[in-house]
Scaffold this active site. Structure first.
Site: not given
Length: 142
Positions: A20-23, A40-41, A46, A73
């Site tokens: 995801t974007g954050t990861t 982002s999730g 996800d 989520h």
């Protein structure tokens, strides 16, 4: 997750990573080069990872859940977990299981590179793809 990445950095470098974007932002900040990036999730990332699982682009998912806090989520996380099971991907939901999975996958990668033979698990005789067995069982009831 950041601590996991720091400890396993050398092993992770040998794999094609995404997230995801954050990861992916965190992976880049630790010196890794993930391919692509999703939202982002909670904003659909996800589901985007789920689509990659369905299309065969993902072999393992590491999603560290905090067992002591609620996730906004959770439905997305459960859907992702279900797809991991349907498509027989490795799934590390905590530090210890993710470490074992990564170690196992890395050993297989090194073996494949030296022998040219790809084998990640023992399968029932006559079975090429374990996910196909899961899918066939489902389809036989429909």
């Amino acid at each position: 997750m950041r601590q996991y990445v720091k400890v396993h950095l050398e092993l992770l470098k040998d794999f094609r990573l995404t997230g995801t974007g954050t990861t992916c932002a965190m992976l880049r900040s630790e010196g890794l080069e993930p391919v692509g990036s999703t939202a982002s999730g909670p904003l659909g990332g996800d589901q985007q990872i789920g689509a990659m699982i369905v299309s065969g682009e993902v072999s393992a998912v590491f999603f560290f859940r905090d067992p002591f806090s609620a996730h906004a989520h959770i439905a997305d996380i459960e859907a992702l977990s279900r797809l991991v099971d349907c498509y027989q991907c490795y799934y590390g939901s905590n530090y210890r299981s993710a470490s074992a999975i990564l170690s196992f996958m890395h050993g297989n990668l090194k073996r494949q590179m030296s022998t040219g033979v790809r084998c990640s698990i023992l399968k029932p005789q006559g079975t090429e793809d374990v996910a196909e067995v899961v899918h066939a069982g489902y389809k036989s009831t429909r």
